[in-house]
Design an enzyme around this catalytic site. Structure first.
Site, PDB file in Angstrom:
ATOM      1  N   LYS A 169      17.492-119.633 137.326  1.00 63.29           N
ATOM      2  CA  LYS A 169      17.013-120.959 136.956  1.00 63.29           C
ATOM      3  C   LYS A 169      18.122-121.643 136.158  1.00 63.29           C
ATOM      4  O   LYS A 169      18.934-120.946 135.526  1.00 63.29           O
ATOM      5  CB  LYS A 169      15.707-120.872 136.169  1.00 63.29           C
ATOM      6  CG  LYS A 169      15.844-120.228 134.788  1.00 63.29           C
ATOM      7  CD  LYS A 169      15.208-121.085 133.726  1.00 63.29           C
ATOM      8  CE  LYS A 169      15.893-120.896 132.428  1.00 63.29           C
ATOM      9  NZ  LYS A 169      15.624-121.643 131.321  1.00 63.29           N
ATOM     10  N   ASP A 175      12.935-116.334 137.450  1.00 67.07           N
ATOM     11  CA  ASP A 175      12.421-116.866 136.192  1.00 67.07           C
ATOM     12  C   ASP A 175      12.139-115.607 135.384  1.00 67.07           C
ATOM     13  O   ASP A 175      11.126-114.933 135.602  1.00 67.07           O
ATOM     14  CB  ASP A 175      11.134-117.659 136.428  1.00 67.07           C
ATOM     15  CG  ASP A 175      10.572-118.210 135.124  1.00 67.07           C
ATOM     16  OD1 ASP A 175      10.863-117.624 134.062  1.00 67.07           O
ATOM     17  OD2 ASP A 175       9.842-119.215 135.160  1.00 67.07           O
ATOM     18  N   HIS A 176      13.035-115.270 134.472  1.00 70.47           N
ATOM     19  CA  HIS A 176      12.971-113.925 133.900  1.00 70.47           C
ATOM     20  C   HIS A 176      11.685-113.668 133.112  1.00 70.47           C
ATOM     21  O   HIS A 176      11.326-112.527 132.857  1.00 70.47           O
ATOM     22  CB  HIS A 176      14.219-113.610 133.057  1.00 70.47           C
ATOM     23  CG  HIS A 176      14.257-114.315 131.734  1.00 70.47           C
ATOM     24  ND1 HIS A 176      14.773-115.574 131.584  1.00 70.47           N
ATOM     25  CD2 HIS A 176      13.823-113.927 130.522  1.00 70.47           C
ATOM     26  CE1 HIS A 176      14.645-115.929 130.327  1.00 70.47           C
ATOM     27  NE2 HIS A 176      14.083-114.956 129.653  1.00 70.47           N
ATOM     28  N   LYS A 178       8.794-109.961 132.446  1.00 71.11           N
ATOM     29  CA  LYS A 178       8.385-109.358 131.164  1.00 71.11           C
ATOM     30  C   LYS A 178       7.061-108.619 131.325  1.00 71.11           C
ATOM     31  O   LYS A 178       6.128-109.134 131.927  1.00 71.11           O
ATOM     32  CB  LYS A 178       8.227-110.457 130.101  1.00 71.11           C
ATOM     33  CG  LYS A 178       9.557-111.037 129.629  1.00 71.11           C
ATOM     34  CD  LYS A 178       9.309-112.104 128.577  1.00 71.11           C
ATOM     35  CE  LYS A 178      10.602-112.748 128.136  1.00 71.11           C
ATOM     36  NZ  LYS A 178      11.460-111.871 127.365  1.00 71.11           N
ATOM     37  N   GLU A 183      11.969-120.990 119.462  1.00 72.33           N
ATOM     38  CA  GLU A 183      13.228-120.297 119.195  1.00 72.33           C
ATOM     39  C   GLU A 183      13.700-120.697 117.805  1.00 72.33           C
ATOM     40  O   GLU A 183      13.537-121.856 117.399  1.00 72.33           O
ATOM     41  CB  GLU A 183      14.289-120.705 120.218  1.00 72.33           C
ATOM     42  CG  GLU A 183      13.987-120.248 121.619  1.00 72.33           C
ATOM     43  CD  GLU A 183      15.093-120.672 122.575  1.00 72.33           C
ATOM     44  OE1 GLU A 183      15.963-119.848 122.873  1.00 72.33           O
ATOM     45  OE2 GLU A 183      15.082-121.832 123.017  1.00 72.33           O
ATOM     46  N   ASP A 242      14.373-127.086 130.493  1.00 70.42           N
ATOM     47  CA  ASP A 242      14.884-125.726 130.294  1.00 70.42           C
ATOM     48  C   ASP A 242      13.758-124.693 130.195  1.00 70.42           C
ATOM     49  O   ASP A 242      13.920-123.563 130.635  1.00 70.42           O
ATOM     50  CB  ASP A 242      15.730-125.703 129.001  1.00 70.42           C
ATOM     51  CG  ASP A 242      16.489-124.400 128.836  1.00 70.42           C
ATOM     52  OD1 ASP A 242      16.979-123.876 129.850  1.00 70.42           O
ATOM     53  OD2 ASP A 242      16.593-123.900 127.698  1.00 70.42           O
ATOM     54  N   HIS A 293       9.275-121.428 132.586  1.00 67.58           N
ATOM     55  CA  HIS A 293       8.543-120.378 131.873  1.00 67.58           C
ATOM     56  C   HIS A 293       7.107-120.794 131.497  1.00 67.58           C
ATOM     57  O   HIS A 293       6.151-120.070 131.752  1.00 67.58           O
ATOM     58  CB  HIS A 293       9.251-120.007 130.561  1.00 67.58           C
ATOM     59  CG  HIS A 293      10.686-119.608 130.723  1.00 67.58           C
ATOM     60  ND1 HIS A 293      11.156-118.945 131.825  1.00 67.58           N
ATOM     61  CD2 HIS A 293      11.752-119.755 129.905  1.00 67.58           C
ATOM     62  CE1 HIS A 293      12.452-118.714 131.678  1.00 67.58           C
ATOM     63  NE2 HIS A 293      12.840-119.200 130.527  1.00 67.58           N
ATOM     64  N   LYS A 352      13.823-125.584 119.806  1.00 69.62           N
ATOM     65  CA  LYS A 352      14.905-124.809 119.186  1.00 69.62           C
ATOM     66  C   LYS A 352      14.928-125.099 117.703  1.00 69.62           C
ATOM     67  O   LYS A 352      14.419-126.115 117.247  1.00 69.62           O
ATOM     68  CB  LYS A 352      16.233-125.200 119.819  1.00 69.62           C
ATOM     69  CG  LYS A 352      16.377-124.693 121.251  1.00 69.62           C
ATOM     70  CD  LYS A 352      17.798-124.752 121.729  1.00 69.62           C
ATOM     71  CE  LYS A 352      17.944-124.185 123.125  1.00 69.62           C
ATOM     72  NZ  LYS A 352      17.790-122.735 123.207  1.00 69.62           N
TER      73      LYS A 352
HETATM   74  P1  NAP Z   1      28.380-118.956 131.720  1.00 70.08           P
HETATM   75  O1  NAP Z   1      28.471-118.123 130.477  1.00 70.08           O
HETATM   76  O2  NAP Z   1      28.836-120.363 131.690  1.00 70.08           O
HETATM   77  O3  NAP Z   1      29.129-118.174 132.891  1.00 70.08           O
HETATM   78  C1  NAP Z   1      29.405-118.765 134.111  1.00 70.08           C
HETATM   79  C2  NAP Z   1      30.210-117.794 134.977  1.00 70.08           C
HETATM   80  O4  NAP Z   1      30.629-118.495 136.161  1.00 70.08           O
HETATM   81  C3  NAP Z   1      31.475-117.280 134.313  1.00 70.08           C
HETATM   82  O5  NAP Z   1      31.665-115.954 134.702  1.00 70.08           O
HETATM   83  C4  NAP Z   1      32.543-118.181 134.903  1.00 70.08           C
HETATM   84  O6  NAP Z   1      33.812-117.584 134.957  1.00 70.08           O
HETATM   85  C5  NAP Z   1      32.042-118.327 136.303  1.00 70.08           C
HETATM   86  N1  NAP Z   1      32.648-119.493 136.924  1.00 70.08           N
HETATM   87  C6  NAP Z   1      32.514-120.787 136.569  1.00 70.08           C
HETATM   88  N2  NAP Z   1      33.217-121.564 137.411  1.00 70.08           N
HETATM   89  C7  NAP Z   1      33.810-120.741 138.313  1.00 70.08           C
HETATM   90  C8  NAP Z   1      34.648-120.955 139.436  1.00 70.08           C
HETATM   91  N3  NAP Z   1      35.018-122.178 139.821  1.00 70.08           N
HETATM   92  N4  NAP Z   1      35.039-119.877 140.145  1.00 70.08           N
HETATM   93  C9  NAP Z   1      34.682-118.631 139.779  1.00 70.08           C
HETATM   94  N5  NAP Z   1      33.880-118.362 138.723  1.00 70.08           N
HETATM   95  C10 NAP Z   1      33.448-119.414 137.999  1.00 70.08           C
HETATM   96  O7  NAP Z   1      26.891-119.009 132.243  1.00 70.08           O
HETATM   97  P2  NAP Z   1      25.691-118.004 131.879  1.00 70.08           P
HETATM   98  O8  NAP Z   1      25.128-118.400 130.562  1.00 70.08           O
HETATM   99  O9  NAP Z   1      26.113-116.615 132.082  1.00 70.08           O
HETATM  100  O10 NAP Z   1      24.610-118.423 132.969  1.00 70.08           O
HETATM  101  C11 NAP Z   1      24.720-118.081 134.336  1.00 70.08           C
HETATM  102  C12 NAP Z   1      23.526-118.649 135.080  1.00 70.08           C
HETATM  103  O11 NAP Z   1      22.334-118.100 134.549  1.00 70.08           O
HETATM  104  C13 NAP Z   1      23.384-120.160 134.961  1.00 70.08           C
HETATM  105  O12 NAP Z   1      22.816-120.650 136.152  1.00 70.08           O
HETATM  106  C14 NAP Z   1      22.398-120.319 133.826  1.00 70.08           C
HETATM  107  O13 NAP Z   1      21.718-121.531 133.884  1.00 70.08           O
HETATM  108  C15 NAP Z   1      21.489-119.130 134.063  1.00 70.08           C
HETATM  109  N6  NAP Z   1      20.777-118.631 132.873  1.00 70.08           N
HETATM  110  C16 NAP Z   1      21.475-118.150 131.801  1.00 70.08           C
HETATM  111  C17 NAP Z   1      20.798-117.652 130.706  1.00 70.08           C
HETATM  112  C18 NAP Z   1      21.518-117.082 129.504  1.00 70.08           C
HETATM  113  O14 NAP Z   1      20.834-116.552 128.625  1.00 70.08           O
HETATM  114  N7  NAP Z   1      22.824-117.130 129.434  1.00 70.08           N
HETATM  115  C19 NAP Z   1      19.394-117.648 130.693  1.00 70.08           C
HETATM  116  C20 NAP Z   1      18.707-118.122 131.802  1.00 70.08           C
HETATM  117  C21 NAP Z   1      19.418-118.602 132.888  1.00 70.08           C
HETATM  118  P3  NAP Z   1      35.004-117.965 133.917  1.00 70.08           P
HETATM  119  O15 NAP Z   1      34.897-116.941 132.838  1.00 70.08           O
HETATM  120  O16 NAP Z   1      36.213-117.810 134.718  1.00 70.08           O
HETATM  121  O17 NAP Z   1      34.758-119.373 133.455  1.00 70.08           O
END
Ligand code: NAP
Length: 559
Positions: free
Chosen positions: A221, A250-251, A255, A289, A308, A313, A411
């Site tokens: 998501k 949708d994690h 749960k 949060e 978000d 959720h 938040k």
């Molecule tokens: P993030 O920290 O921004 O990581 C994005 C990843 O994509 C990084 O590994 C980045 O690599 C890679 N990337 C970006 N552009 C790229 C490109 N052009 N080519 C190759 N790799 C590329 O995002 P995240 O927080 O892990 O979230 C990932 C997904 O999960 C998103 O859709 C987010 O909405 C969802 N999500 C995240 C969370 C959370 O808790 N973090 C919770 C729910 C959902 P680089 O290191 O090279 O930039």
């Protein structure tokens, strides 16, 4: 869905229900000797883990001899391995599954990212993520087995050559590790890259495998940022993968406590007779949060609390609380009932009084001064993004007509807490003096989703003494105490379901669209209203949210 239910493969997907020995077999092709050996080893590992778990936990019923569900031979390709989600949740969850004996010995993990890494470098990154975040204890032999299957493919999403290398690497892994052409592609990447990665999978013919193998895509998501973009994303995805191969994460649905809503309602006789407008006064669903946006300004700004959290959720929680009992827990039956609820959701007639939004300003958190949203790094000083959102919804059907469902999320609130509270009507008649019941509240059943997972029932009880004074007391069920083991992380459960091909815990596109249908008019209204109301960090949100309930003669629960 339940442990008893064997994995159900979608018609065009490959994993079949386990054979009588409990080991999943591939449909179609005959098994090779190597595959037989791998499956037998997987079963042995599973049996050993089951014995270990049962021996370690005296509260487990000794009659429970069921074998856990085990993934068959496959490769998990993880895009975005350097990201926050991969490090904190996905890589540790993969290890935890391996540690529980739920992955086959030939299981392989391929990381894809724009880093000049060798396989060993990615293995080291995975090792560190596991050491820091895994739920289960570190075991050298498990790590050794897992690390032998870790590969890395460097590349940009726009780089055709990198995807060609990926396709070649996967073919080699099939040959050396017996993974049978079964691939799950996990898109842990910013949403704007979903179309590009899916297009690359199509171009390299990775989206469709040979007969008898399966290909699945996992999308994190947010699924779009409104109805139109969600439909566009779906058009792109469904042109490449059939719906049965698309797993939208949708994690919250992974749960234990969320799944337990279904167990509580449909495995008992106690609650269902009063689970309706005849007894329920209102429902409050809260995800609070205590943190701010952290380093996620780029993602969060312009998205906000409602998109978000509420769109996914909280509306999923509402659907589970309000739905009728499904005929079974297979994906179609479950999704059908959730969809009926989402279709029946009615917005408040007046969005100005039936919704509230806010943006945190400076305040205190955990004894420390913290900055306001507009002062956060990466946020423009005139951003109108809400960090708090509340809505009053009705489920317009026979069971729920007239019962408000209040949803809130924010938040930098006072504490971190997600719960669903079913607040019941007062007793129609109290044969006590008014003074004796002065502080008696409503009965309530509270499902604590996180932290401190469990269920509390609040009811009136006589205060010991000579007077007939009655006041509220709590009866408590805590997961940790009753089962004496920590619940699997949501991502463990969901990753396993993806690898097995078990879809009930993944929202269907129709649910996604119905949820945007609910949220879009609210977002449109807010967009015409200028800046959100400020609320102090560390408080319980904007005054307008309190006023929303006060107008109905109610108040938010104090958490
Ligand atoms: P993030 O920290 O921004 O990581 C994005 C990843 O994509 C990084 O590994 C980045 O690599 C890679 N990337 C970006 N552009 C790229 C490109 N052009 N080519 C190759 N790799 C590329 O995002 P995240 O927080 O892990 O979230 C990932 C997904 O999960 C998103 O859709 C987010 O909405 C969802 N999500 C995240 C969370 C959370 O808790 N973090 C919770 C729910 C959902 P680089 O290191 O090279 O930039």
């Amino acid at each position: 869905m339940t442990e008893q239910q064997e994995p159900q493969a979608p018609a065009d997907d490959a994993l079949q229900a386990p054979d009588s020995s409990g080991v999943a077999q591939e449909a179609g092709d005959e098994l090779t000797n190597a595959e037989r050996a791998i499956l037998a080893a997987a079963q042995a590992a599973t049996t050993a883990t089951t014995e270990l778990t049962m021996a370690a936990n005296p509260l487990r019923d000794p009659r429970d001899r069921r074998l856990p569900r085990v993934a068959g031979p496959c490769v998990l390709v993880l895009f975005g391995v350097t990201g926050d989600l991969a490090k904190r949740k996905l890589l540790p969850a993969i290890y935890d599954l391996g540690n529980r004996g739920l992955l086959p010995p030939g299981f392989s993990l391929v990381g894809f990212a724009r880093r000049d890494w060798a396989h060993e470098d990615f293995a080291q990154v995975t090792y560190e993520a596991v050491k820091e975040h895994a739920r289960t204890p570190f075991r050298e032999e498990v790590w050794k087995q897992l690390s032998e299957g870790i590969h890395f493919c460097p590349g940009e999403f726009g780089d055709d050559g990198a995807f060609d290398v990926l396709a070649m690497m996967l073919r080699e892994i099939d040959e050396t590790r017996g993974t049978g052409g079964n691939y799950a592609f996990y898109l842990s990447v910013p949403p704007k890259f979903f179309p590009l990665v899916i297009e690359q999978l199509k171009r390299t013919n990775l989206a469709k495998g040979p007969d008898g193998s399966w290909r699945r895509v996992v999308i994190e998501k947010p699924f779009g940022h409104d109805l139109k973009s969600a439909q566009e994303l779906n058009a792109i995805t469904s042109a490449v993968f059939p719906e049965s191969s698309v797993f939208r994460i949708d994690h919250y649905l992974g749960k234990e406590t969320v799944q337990n809503i279904l167990a509580l309602r449909f495995a008992n006789t106690l609650y269902e007779p009063i689970w309706n407008r005849g007894y329920v006064d209102h429902v409050q669903i809260t995800m609070a949060e205590d943190i701010g946006i952290g380093g996620r300004a780029g993602y969060y700004d312009g998205i906000g609390a409602a998109r978000d959290v509420i769109q996914n959720h909280l509306l999923q929680l509402l659907a589970l609380v309000a739905m009728e009992d499904p005929t079974s827990f297979d994906a179609d039956a479950l999704r059908r009932e959730k969809e009926k609820v989402l279709r029946a959701v009615k917005l408040p007639a007046d969005l100005a009084t039936g919704t509230a939004r806010g943006q945190y300003v400076r305040g205190w958190q955990g004894g420390e001064p913290v900055v306001g949203y507009l002062e956060e790094q990466g946020i423009s000083s005139d951003s109108a993004t809400e960090t708090y959102a509340a809505v009053k919804l009705e489920v317009a059907n026979r069971r729920w007509a007239g019962v408000p469902f209040y949803l809130r999320t924010g938040k930098r609130l006072s504490r971190r807490m997600t719960e669903v509270a079913i607040v019941f009507q007062r007793a129609p008649h109290l044969p006590f003096s008014k003074d004796d019941t002065e502080i008696l509240g409503h009965n309530a059943l509270v499902i604590r989703v996180q932290p401190d997972e469990g269920i509390t029932v609040r009811f009136g009880s006589k205060v010991p003494g000579t007077a007939m004074e009655v006041r509220d007391v709590n009866m408590d069920f805590a997961y940790g105490e009753s089962f004496m083991e920590s619940s699997p992380e949501a991502y463990e459960r969901l990753l396993l379901d993806v690898l097995i091909g078990d879809p009930p815990l993944f929202p269907h596109q129709r649910e996604v669209e119905l949820s945007w249908n609910i949220l879009d008019p609210i977002e449109e209204f807010w967009a015409s209203q200028g800046q959100p109301e400020g609320y102090a960090s560390g408080s319980w949100g904007p005054a307008s949210a309190d006023a929303m309930l006060a107008r109905d003669g109610r108040a938010w629960r104090r958490l």
